[in-house]
Design a protein around this motif. Sequence first.
Motif, PDB file in Angstrom:
ATOM      1  N   VAL A 141      41.195  -3.631  41.057  1.00 51.24           N
ATOM      2  CA  VAL A 141      41.393  -4.433  42.268  1.00 51.24           C
ATOM      3  C   VAL A 141      40.258  -4.185  43.261  1.00 51.24           C
ATOM      4  O   VAL A 141      39.703  -5.128  43.837  1.00 51.24           O
TER       5      VAL A 141
ATOM      6  N   ASN B 167      33.722  -9.687  44.950  1.00 51.38           N
ATOM      7  CA  ASN B 167      34.221 -10.968  45.435  1.00 51.38           C
ATOM      8  C   ASN B 167      34.477 -11.932  44.267  1.00 51.38           C
ATOM      9  O   ASN B 167      34.029 -13.074  44.268  1.00 51.38           O
ATOM     10  N   LEU B 168      35.174 -11.418  43.252  1.00 51.54           N
ATOM     11  CA  LEU B 168      35.503 -12.215  42.075  1.00 51.54           C
ATOM     12  C   LEU B 168      37.005 -12.376  41.955  1.00 51.54           C
ATOM     13  O   LEU B 168      37.762 -11.472  42.299  1.00 51.54           O
ATOM     14  N   LYS B 169      37.412 -13.514  41.423  1.00 51.45           N
ATOM     15  CA  LYS B 169      38.821 -13.719  41.117  1.00 51.45           C
ATOM     16  C   LYS B 169      39.148 -12.970  39.831  1.00 51.45           C
ATOM     17  O   LYS B 169      38.264 -12.612  39.050  1.00 51.45           O
ATOM     18  N   THR B 170      40.432 -12.752  39.603  1.00 52.13           N
ATOM     19  CA  THR B 170      40.896 -11.944  38.481  1.00 52.13           C
ATOM     20  C   THR B 170      40.348 -12.420  37.142  1.00 52.13           C
ATOM     21  O   THR B 170      39.799 -11.620  36.372  1.00 52.13           O
ATOM     22  N   ASN B 171      40.499 -13.706  36.833  1.00 51.92           N
ATOM     23  CA  ASN B 171      40.055 -14.208  35.526  1.00 51.92           C
ATOM     24  C   ASN B 171      38.558 -14.027  35.328  1.00 51.92           C
ATOM     25  O   ASN B 171      38.110 -13.632  34.252  1.00 51.92           O
ATOM     26  N   THR B 172      37.781 -14.312  36.358  1.00 57.41           N
ATOM     27  CA  THR B 172      36.332 -14.175  36.267  1.00 57.41           C
ATOM     28  C   THR B 172      35.946 -12.719  36.065  1.00 57.41           C
ATOM     29  O   THR B 172      35.094 -12.400  35.230  1.00 57.41           O
ATOM     30  N   PHE B 173      36.578 -11.826  36.810  1.00 59.91           N
ATOM     31  CA  PHE B 173      36.284 -10.400  36.693  1.00 59.91           C
ATOM     32  C   PHE B 173      36.558  -9.898  35.281  1.00 59.91           C
ATOM     33  O   PHE B 173      35.708  -9.268  34.656  1.00 59.91           O
ATOM     34  N   TYR B 174      37.733 -10.197  34.759  1.00 60.51           N
ATOM     35  CA  TYR B 174      38.082  -9.691  33.427  1.00 60.51           C
ATOM     36  C   TYR B 174      37.251 -10.361  32.327  1.00 60.51           C
ATOM     37  O   TYR B 174      36.980  -9.748  31.294  1.00 60.51           O
TER      38      TYR B 174
ATOM     39  N   MET C 123      37.110  -5.890  42.024  1.00 61.75           N
ATOM     40  CA  MET C 123      37.143  -7.339  42.265  1.00 61.75           C
ATOM     41  C   MET C 123      36.824  -7.659  43.721  1.00 61.75           C
ATOM     42  O   MET C 123      36.122  -8.629  44.012  1.00 61.75           O
ATOM     43  N   ARG C 124      37.317  -6.838  44.627  1.00 60.65           N
ATOM     44  CA  ARG C 124      37.034  -7.051  46.053  1.00 60.65           C
ATOM     45  C   ARG C 124      35.563  -6.831  46.360  1.00 60.65           C
ATOM     46  O   ARG C 124      34.955  -7.601  47.095  1.00 60.65           O
TER      47      ARG C 124
END
Length: 56
Positions: A27, A34-41, A30-31
Amino acid sequence: MGKKKKEPERQFPEVYTRLKTCRITAVKAMRILNLKTNTFYRKVSECENMNFIKHN
């Protein structure tokens, strides 16, 4: 043609290393990026797949 991909975040390798050495949570990573969950994973998966291929 499709949607253009954004340029890769320059901080990703550093943040990924901190994530994998348990210095930050997903988390927090990601912060920072500055990525959303799907993009990060998706990026994490791509990184891990590249490392797997390089080592084998």
